[in-house]
Design a protein around this motif. Structure first.
Motif, PDB file in Angstrom:
ATOM      1  N   ARG A 284       0.812  -1.213   0.000  1.00 33.64           N
ATOM      2  CA  ARG A 284       0.000   0.000   0.000  1.00 33.64           C
ATOM      3  C   ARG A 284       0.844   1.259   0.000  1.00 33.64           C
ATOM      4  O   ARG A 284       0.319   2.343  -0.195  1.00 33.64           O
ATOM      5  CB  ARG A 284      -0.876   0.044   1.248  1.00 33.64           C
TER       6      ARG A 284
ATOM      7  N   LYS B 286       3.659   1.684  -1.813  1.00 37.60           N
ATOM      8  CA  LYS B 286       4.541   1.794  -2.965  1.00 37.60           C
ATOM      9  C   LYS B 286       4.346   3.102  -3.709  1.00 37.60           C
ATOM     10  O   LYS B 286       5.317   3.667  -4.208  1.00 37.60           O
ATOM     11  CB  LYS B 286       4.306   0.635  -3.922  1.00 37.60           C
ATOM     12  N   ASP B 287       3.095   3.591  -3.757  1.00 35.61           N
ATOM     13  CA  ASP B 287       2.815   4.695  -4.665  1.00 35.61           C
ATOM     14  C   ASP B 287       3.698   5.919  -4.427  1.00 35.61           C
ATOM     15  O   ASP B 287       4.083   6.590  -5.359  1.00 35.61           O
ATOM     16  CB  ASP B 287       1.328   5.062  -4.593  1.00 35.61           C
TER      17      ASP B 287
ATOM     18  N   SER C  11      -9.070  -3.751  -1.193  1.00 42.35           N
ATOM     19  CA  SER C  11      -9.924  -3.609  -2.366  1.00 42.35           C
ATOM     20  C   SER C  11     -10.143  -2.144  -2.737  1.00 42.35           C
ATOM     21  O   SER C  11     -10.718  -1.856  -3.778  1.00 42.35           O
ATOM     22  CB  SER C  11     -11.264  -4.312  -2.132  1.00 42.35           C
ATOM     23  N   GLY C  12      -9.698  -1.235  -1.902  1.00 41.49           N
ATOM     24  CA  GLY C  12      -9.751   0.175  -2.300  1.00 41.49           C
ATOM     25  C   GLY C  12     -10.736   1.049  -1.548  1.00 41.49           C
ATOM     26  O   GLY C  12     -11.096   2.122  -2.033  1.00 41.49           O
ATOM     27  N   LYS C  13     -11.149   0.652  -0.363  1.00 40.81           N
ATOM     28  CA  LYS C  13     -12.085   1.474   0.414  1.00 40.81           C
ATOM     29  C   LYS C  13     -11.466   2.820   0.779  1.00 40.81           C
ATOM     30  O   LYS C  13     -12.055   3.874   0.559  1.00 40.81           O
ATOM     31  CB  LYS C  13     -12.483   0.749   1.719  1.00 40.81           C
ATOM     32  N   THR C  14     -10.265   2.748   1.316  1.00 39.46           N
ATOM     33  CA  THR C  14      -9.655   3.985   1.805  1.00 39.46           C
ATOM     34  C   THR C  14      -9.335   4.934   0.657  1.00 39.46           C
ATOM     35  O   THR C  14      -9.556   6.147   0.771  1.00 39.46           O
ATOM     36  CB  THR C  14      -8.391   3.643   2.613  1.00 39.46           C
ATOM     37  N   VAL C  15      -8.868   4.382  -0.459  1.00 40.17           N
ATOM     38  CA  VAL C  15      -8.563   5.265  -1.587  1.00 40.17           C
ATOM     39  C   VAL C  15      -9.847   5.943  -2.080  1.00 40.17           C
ATOM     40  O   VAL C  15      -9.854   7.136  -2.371  1.00 40.17           O
ATOM     41  CB  VAL C  15      -7.845   4.501  -2.722  1.00 40.17           C
TER      42      VAL C  15
ATOM     43  N   GLU D 225      -2.155   6.297   7.108  1.00 41.91           N
ATOM     44  CA  GLU D 225      -3.167   6.815   6.183  1.00 41.91           C
ATOM     45  C   GLU D 225      -3.617   8.220   6.598  1.00 41.91           C
ATOM     46  O   GLU D 225      -3.921   9.054   5.750  1.00 41.91           O
ATOM     47  CB  GLU D 225      -4.382   5.881   6.149  1.00 41.91           C
TER      48      GLU D 225
ATOM     49  N   PHE E  91      -8.900  -0.468 -10.816  1.00 37.01           N
ATOM     50  CA  PHE E  91      -9.401   0.413  -9.760  1.00 37.01           C
ATOM     51  C   PHE E  91     -10.192   1.542 -10.370  1.00 37.01           C
ATOM     52  O   PHE E  91      -9.884   1.949 -11.473  1.00 37.01           O
ATOM     53  CB  PHE E  91      -8.219   0.986  -8.966  1.00 37.01           C
ATOM     54  N   PRO E  92     -11.139   2.119  -9.654  1.00 38.70           N
ATOM     55  CA  PRO E  92     -11.689   1.619  -8.404  1.00 38.70           C
ATOM     56  C   PRO E  92     -12.344   0.257  -8.616  1.00 38.70           C
ATOM     57  O   PRO E  92     -13.027   0.063  -9.619  1.00 38.70           O
ATOM     58  CB  PRO E  92     -12.727   2.667  -8.002  1.00 38.70           C
TER      59      PRO E  92
ATOM     60  N   GLN F 243      -9.907   3.930 -13.329  1.00 34.55           N
ATOM     61  CA  GLN F 243      -9.452   5.295 -13.078  1.00 34.55           C
ATOM     62  C   GLN F 243      -8.361   5.249 -12.020  1.00 34.55           C
ATOM     63  O   GLN F 243      -8.594   4.802 -10.898  1.00 34.55           O
ATOM     64  CB  GLN F 243     -10.641   6.148 -12.604  1.00 34.55           C
ATOM     65  N   ASN F 244      -7.200   5.731 -12.405  1.00 37.41           N
ATOM     66  CA  ASN F 244      -6.050   5.642 -11.512  1.00 37.41           C
ATOM     67  C   ASN F 244      -5.986   6.862 -10.600  1.00 37.41           C
ATOM     68  O   ASN F 244      -5.758   7.981 -11.037  1.00 37.41           O
ATOM     69  CB  ASN F 244      -4.779   5.539 -12.364  1.00 37.41           C
ATOM     70  N   ALA F 245      -6.164   6.612  -9.315  1.00 42.27           N
ATOM     71  CA  ALA F 245      -6.188   7.706  -8.342  1.00 42.27           C
ATOM     72  C   ALA F 245      -4.832   8.379  -8.208  1.00 42.27           C
ATOM     73  O   ALA F 245      -4.732   9.496  -7.709  1.00 42.27           O
ATOM     74  CB  ALA F 245      -6.632   7.169  -6.984  1.00 42.27           C
TER      75      ALA F 245
HETATM   76  N1  LIG Z   1      -8.416   4.249  -7.601  1.00 45.05           N
HETATM   77  C1  LIG Z   1      -7.222   3.657  -7.397  1.00 45.05           C
HETATM   78  N2  LIG Z   1      -6.199   3.902  -8.241  1.00 45.05           N
HETATM   79  C2  LIG Z   1      -4.994   3.320  -8.070  1.00 45.05           C
HETATM   80  N3  LIG Z   1      -4.711   2.473  -7.081  1.00 45.05           N
HETATM   81  C3  LIG Z   1      -5.696   2.165  -6.207  1.00 45.05           C
HETATM   82  C4  LIG Z   1      -6.991   2.739  -6.321  1.00 45.05           C
HETATM   83  N4  LIG Z   1      -7.748   2.255  -5.326  1.00 45.05           N
HETATM   84  C5  LIG Z   1      -6.956   1.409  -4.622  1.00 45.05           C
HETATM   85  N5  LIG Z   1      -5.722   1.364  -5.148  1.00 45.05           N
HETATM   86  C6  LIG Z   1      -4.592   0.544  -4.672  1.00 45.05           C
HETATM   87  O1  LIG Z   1      -5.082  -0.431  -3.782  1.00 45.05           O
HETATM   88  C7  LIG Z   1      -4.444  -0.332  -2.529  1.00 45.05           C
HETATM   89  C8  LIG Z   1      -5.415  -0.659  -1.425  1.00 45.05           C
HETATM   90  O2  LIG Z   1      -6.418   0.310  -1.383  1.00 45.05           O
HETATM   91  P1  LIG Z   1      -7.086   0.751  -0.011  1.00 45.05           P
HETATM   92  O3  LIG Z   1      -8.040   1.831  -0.332  1.00 45.05           O
HETATM   93  O4  LIG Z   1      -6.048   1.073   0.998  1.00 45.05           O
HETATM   94  O5  LIG Z   1      -7.840  -0.582   0.396  1.00 45.05           O
HETATM   95  P2  LIG Z   1      -8.752  -0.900   1.644  1.00 45.05           P
HETATM   96  O6  LIG Z   1      -8.984   0.376   2.381  1.00 45.05           O
HETATM   97  O7  LIG Z   1      -9.993  -1.472   1.059  1.00 45.05           O
HETATM   98  O8  LIG Z   1      -7.985  -1.914   2.416  1.00 45.05           O
HETATM   99  C9  LIG Z   1      -3.900   1.063  -2.485  1.00 45.05           C
HETATM  100  O9  LIG Z   1      -2.755   1.135  -1.683  1.00 45.05           O
HETATM  101  C10 LIG Z   1      -3.584   1.342  -3.923  1.00 45.05           C
HETATM  102  O10 LIG Z   1      -2.315   0.856  -4.235  1.00 45.05           O
END
Ligand SMILES: Nc1ncnc2c1ncn2[C@@H]1O[C@H](COP(=O)(O)OP(=O)(O)O)[C@@H](O)[C@H]1O
Ligand SMILES: [Mg+2]
Lengths: 464, 594
Positions: free
Chosen positions: A350, A352-353, B241-245, B270, B434-435, B512-514
């Motif tokens: 998580r 790496k970005d 899975s991307g909740k936080t992002v 975070e 993603f998302p 869509q790449n955040a």
């Molecule tokens: N929209 C997005 N674009 C690019 N990478 C994403 C995106 N959403 C999630 N990711 C990748 O997935 C990883 C996990 O997402 P995160 O939101 O932390 O998951 P969760 O909160 O569900 O555990 C992030 O660290 C990122 O690398």
């Protein structure tokens, strides 16, 4: 004020109930003196009126009701800290077990520590090169990250952990580092493997080991990672070292916690683990990180074995919810002889970005790993389709993806234990593998990087 | 907090983790705040039996034992509301984390008291009313410029009504009197700050149906599963899975005027990420740093579990306060599962009868009460001209079910009350699509009501294009099934075209790449252009097929790649870029019988 009682009323599993006490505090350290003359350590888990419930780290065998004496020591569980610790071996509570002298502590600290104020944190973004492509290229690790290995019994997680310890470096950075190694319930042989590997690589003199082996008291495992982390915090935030903490095997830690919970007759959660397992694990994993204005850092690589290879088991599940990614080992890949058998699709870093790109690894890194992931995932889908319908059912492009997935596993992932790749080698290898595709397939990469790095080779080259 | 010496001292009789039981607590009320032990640890009464009170303690309880004193404050757990909230970084019980660090260092130690708002800062108070005016609860008395983005309306606290005797103008601290109101029970001095108990929703006049979208700049959300201003949404999904992002993207790019981000029982880094990034990121609308409209509440997983339970209430009360000023506010709670687990942990220690998965029986009602605090409302008070004001509070909650299993009681309780469901799938996350929002399982119950507004914000075709696109994605899922059974060869040319276009929808629009500087946010206008380009391709390719063009040829057209690159064009380049793509579609698909 030291108080001693001879009022044990019951012993159940790892717990001792003492009555008629006064002035006892929650989490206080306890010393039990057995009729045999032996002395054990414990900790107050709950106190109500004049009754205190004590968990005994070294186990309760030999403890009796009439004669065991219980002393409450008016302080928490402490570990002595000193710059002399690297190179030494301790037990799970911080007592030397290498036959060497007692250390002379510079100070003592409570092993429970205190939470880092999130305002005081520095965001981890310094690239660590592990020399392992599946990590550096796809699931990049940074200083201050907690990145566990999810493994299963019989898989080579120890080899991978040792390889990371041996090879990890921050390119261009010259600063002190140390390894803190906490073992919970691993076998003597496994511990020896690490010690030998550390000795050969010269890391041993910078390593502090806290060992609780398989035949040693299970409840001590509750203290072991905390003792190790307290030492790591001292080395990182007071001595300014970059500390890599390896904790293995977290599954044994969780089982010790479950044992206590069961003895307390708490309402069990999933698979019998207590409802507070998440909170408890966080209190360990979150001790990792960086702090503003401090030169050192704590990077953590906990190792856990997934019971029944099940990622949704509460131990890996809750760990994954807390840590900053996970590196997952796969039995199927191990069987196919891929070493290290890293299953990259469900693996994740998580952090790496912000740890990759220009000035850290290389500017094309983010687009490249996204593309490799997309292509590999599609190749694996094609593989499934092929299994069901035979390769005739695949389109020409599907076949290229299939071929790519195969090469990717063989060349990119299966690098073996001895190869230490620079990140540039890893990135270049990624482009080499993508050369099988026409540009139009590489939608995750921006034009500039395609112009610079992509040379379509198509199906040719090595041939079928 | 009052430290009334006459308030009787209770005595601790039991300590078990964050739960402390005390006796001799006469006069204590449910949810009263108390101070435990000689270190004055903050706690809250959560159950009462005679003079025996169970207390959840918001700080670590190591070292507390029977016989330690418990002091009553006789006030429920409350937050302080006033200028200075924006840009703050609080823990779950509104202690400013920066001040805690200044006071106690890098690690959170216990028993430290720091006021939530700066007491020395002088704010320029501009009156909006004059002496002699009648004022009531919630009415705006005056304004201060809290940040360049936020005019902070100083409001009459709920419960105060009467005639303004005096109102000031000029620089004041939050402890100084800025107005005096003559009420039935005598004169009341009003200051810029007020307190409000967090577990009680702040009042409003009435709710209004949500009819405007909260635009997020996230394509799959805005085009397919929109959330309304004042609406509720949830994001359940397994870890990674991307909740936080999604929550971060929402906090960054949604067009709410105020953001309250609650990090409830999640990772410290975070929150640090948000804290470091928001002052640097610029709001696409105003060009000002995002931090100037944001309040952060962080009770990370390693911080005390009881304060985690309180953090979502602290956050939503702050959000309601800005709603009362007539703002569109959005709150993100990441993750509500940690809040529910904190509830479960305390409930277990209280030895309450457990419900499903050990959660207390009141789980569902607590979840429902929380989301009920969302809404588009007519504010309690009026503006300067006596006119009614409208405010909105939108809520987005993440849910983290064990193993990603949607049968989890927290997910189920949440789905019963929220109107939008963004369902995250780990299969998509593994492909780094993603998302990772599943387009087949997600839904928005606002789609219909927002239709008119979406047409206005994007263009006429947008809503019908989105419907057509969704039809193609559903068709794709059916066709994939067939391919898995009998292989690709059995598909007609038309079906193969559907697969090609659906892939383009997934890869070129939904993905869509955040972390890509341009792709991270897409305006409604650009979303409409992108969708239009893909569907243009579809329609013209269909026509070409009908004219006898070979599908294999269509699958190779160069314009496909051009469509895929539209997302990387900046907002300024998009219009021209889309026009060029349309031309190329025309050219490459024109005529062409062979
Ligand atoms: N929209 C997005 N674009 C690019 N990478 C994403 C995106 N959403 C999630 N990711 C990748 O997935 C990883 C996990 O997402 P995160 O939101 O932390 O998951 P969760 O909160 O569900 O555990 C992030 O660290 C990122 O690398
Ligand atoms: Mg998350």
């Amino acid at each position: 004020m030291i108080r001693e009682y001879q009022t044990v009323v019951s012993v159940a599993g790892p717990l001792v109930l003492v009555e008629g006490v006064s002035g006892v505090k929650y989490q206080e350290l306890v010393r039990l003196s057995l009729p045999s003359g032996e002395s054990r350590r414990g900790q107050v888990l709950e106190v109500e009126g004049d009754r205190a419930l004590v968990q005994v780290f070294e186990g309760t065998s030999g403890i009796d009701v009439p004669e065991t004496k219980v002393r409450f020591l008016a302080r928490g569980i402490m570990v002595g800290l000193s710059p002399e610790m690297p190179g030494r071996v301790f037990d799970g509570l911080g007592r030397p077990r290498d036959g060497g002298p007692e250390i002379i502590p510079e100070r003592e600290a409570d092993i429970y520590g205190a939470p880092i104020n999130p305002y005081a944190r520095e965001y981890p973004d310094e690239f660590i090169q592990t020399g392992v492509s599946a990590i550096d290229g796809l699931n990049t690790m940074v200083r201050g990250q907690k990145l566990p290995l999810f493994s299963a019994s019989g898989l080579p997680h120890n080899r991978l952990a040792a390889q990371v310890v041996r090879q990890a470096q921050v390119p261009g950075a010259e600063s002190g580092f140390a390894v803190v190694f906490g073992a919970m319930g691993i076998t003597y042989e496994e511990a020896e493997y690490f010690i030998r590997d550390f000795t050969e690589s010269g890391a041993l003199e910078r390593t502090v080991l806290f060992l609780n082996l398989a035949d040693e008291p299970a409840i001590e495992r509750i203290a072991t990672p905390r003792t190790a982390l307290t030492c790591a915090e001292y080395l990182a935030f007071e001595q300014g070292l970059h500390v890599l903490v390896v904790l293995t095997d977290m599954t044994n830690y969780c089982e010790a916690l479950r044992e206590i919970s069961a003895a307390r007759k708490e309402i069990p959660g999933r698979r019998g683990f207590p409802g507070y397992l998440y909170t408890d694990l966080s209190s360990l994993y979150e001790r990792c990180g960086r702090i503003k204005g401090k030169p050192g850092s704590i990077t953590m690589m906990p190792v856990l074995t997934m019971p029944e290879d099940d990622k949704t088991h509460p131990i890996p599940d809750l760990t994954g919810y807390i840590t900053e990614g996970q590196i997952i080992l796969s039995r199927a890949m191990h069987r196919r002889g891929i070493a290290p058998p890293i299953d990259v699709l469900p693996s994740l870093s998580r952090l790496k970005d912000k740890g990759i790109g220009e000035g850290k690894t290389r500017a094309d890194h983010a687009d490249l790993f996204n593309q490799l992931y997309a292509c590999y995932a599609r190749g694996k889908e094609a593989e499934e389709l092929e299994v069901i319908l035979g390769s005739a059912a695949l389109s020409e492009m599907d076949r290229r993806y299939l071929r790519f997935a195969h090469d990717f596993e063989k060349r990119y992932i299966a690098q073996g234990e001895q190869e230490n790749r620079s990140v540039t080698e890893t990135l270049d290898l990624g482009w080499e593998l993508l050369a099988i595709f026409p540009r139009s397939e590489l939608k995750r990469v921006r034009d500039a990087w395609l112009d610079k790095y992509h040379k379509e080779r198509g199906q040719g080259g090595e041939g079928e | 907090m009052s430290s009334d010496k006459s308030s009787q001292s209770g005595l601790v009789v039991k300590v078990s983790g964050p739960l402390v039981v005390a006796e001799k607590m006469s006069g204590a009320k449910m949810y009263d705040v108390v101070r435990v032990g000689t270190q004055n640890l903050l706690g809250e009464v959560i159950s009462l039996a005679g003079e025996r009170a169970s207390i959840q303690v918001y700080e670590e309880t190591g070292g507390i034992g029977p016989g330690d004193p418990v002091t009553q404050t006789r006030e429920p757990l409350s937050v302080e509301l006033g200028p200075g909230l924006i840009g703050s970084f609080y823990d779950g019980v509104q202690r400013p984390l920066d001040a805690l660090q200044a006071e106690a260092g890098d690690f959170i130690t216990r028993g430290i008291d720091v006021p939530a708002l700066d007491r020395k800062k002088r704010w320029e108070f501009k009156p909006l009313r004059k002496a002699g005016d009648k004022v009531g609860p919630g009415d705006w008395l005056g304004e201060v410029e809290e940040t360049v983005l936020v005019r902070h309306r100083v409001m009459v606290p709920p419960g105060v009504e009467g005639e303004l005797v005096r109102i000031e103008s000029g620089g004041f601290t939050i402890d100084e009197t800025v107005a005096v109101v003559k009420t039935e029970s005598g004169e009341r001095e009003l200051k810029m700050a007020q307190r409000w108990p967090v577990r009680r929703p702040r009042p409003h006049r009435r709710k209004l149906p949500p009819d405007e979208p909260l635009v997020t700049g996230q394509r799959i959300i805005d085009a397919f599963f929109p959330i309304a201003r004042g609406g509720t949404a949830c994001v359940p999904g397994p870890f990674g899975s991307g909740k936080t992002v999604i929550q971060h993207q929402f906090a960054k790019w949604s067009d709410a005027e105020i953001i309250v981000f609650v990090g409830c029982g999640e990772r410290g880094n975070e929150m640090t990420d948000v804290l470091l990034e928001f002052p640097k990121l610029l709001d696409p609308k105003s060009g000002e740093p995002l931090m100037k409209r944001t309040v952060l509440v962080a009770n990370t997983s390693n911080m005390p579990v009881a304060a985690r339970e309180a953090s979502v209430y602290t956050g939503i009360t702050l959000a309601e306060y800005y709603r009362d000023m007539g703002y569109s506010v959005a709150i993100q709670a990441d993750s509500t599962s940690r809040w529910a687990e904190a509830m479960r942990e305390i409930s277990g220690r209280l030895e309450e009868m457990p419900g499903e998965e050990g959660y207390p029986a009141y789980l569902a009602s607590r979840v429902a009460e929380f989301y009920e605090r969302a809404g588009r409302v007519v504010c309690l008070g009026t503006g300067p001209d006596g006119k009614e004001q409208e405010g909105a509070l939108s809520v987005v909650g993440s849910v983290s079910p064990p193993g990603g299993d949607l049968n989890d009681p927290v997910v189920q309780a949440t789905l019963r009350v929220v109107k939008v469901f963004w369902s995250l799938e780990d299969r998509l996350a593994f492909q780094r699509h993603f998302p990772a929002i599943s387009w087949l399982n997600s839904y928005s119950l606002y789609s219909e009501t927002l239709r008119a507004a979406l047409v206005r914000l994007a263009d006429e075709e947008f809503v019908s294009d989105a419907a057509e696109a969704m039809g193609l994605l559903e068709k794709e899922a059916e066709l994939e099934e067939i391919v898995r059974l009998v292989g690709r060869d059995s598909l007609s040319a038309g079906d193969r075209l559907v697969l090609e276009v659906a892939r383009s929808l997934r890869e070129d629009f939904l993905h869509q790449n955040a972390f890509h500087e341009v792709d991270t946010y897409t305006s409604m206008k650009k979303q409409a252009l992108m969708l239009d380009a893909i569907l243009q391709f579809y329609r013209q390719a269909r026509a070409a097929l009908d004219r006898g063009r070979d599908i294999a040829d269509i699958e190779q057209l160069a314009v496909r790649e051009r469509i895929g690159r539209l997302k990387y064009l900046t907002e300024e380049e998009a219009e021209a870029g889309a026009a060029r793509v349309r031309e190329e579609i025309e050219q490459q698909l024109a005529g062409g019988e062979k």
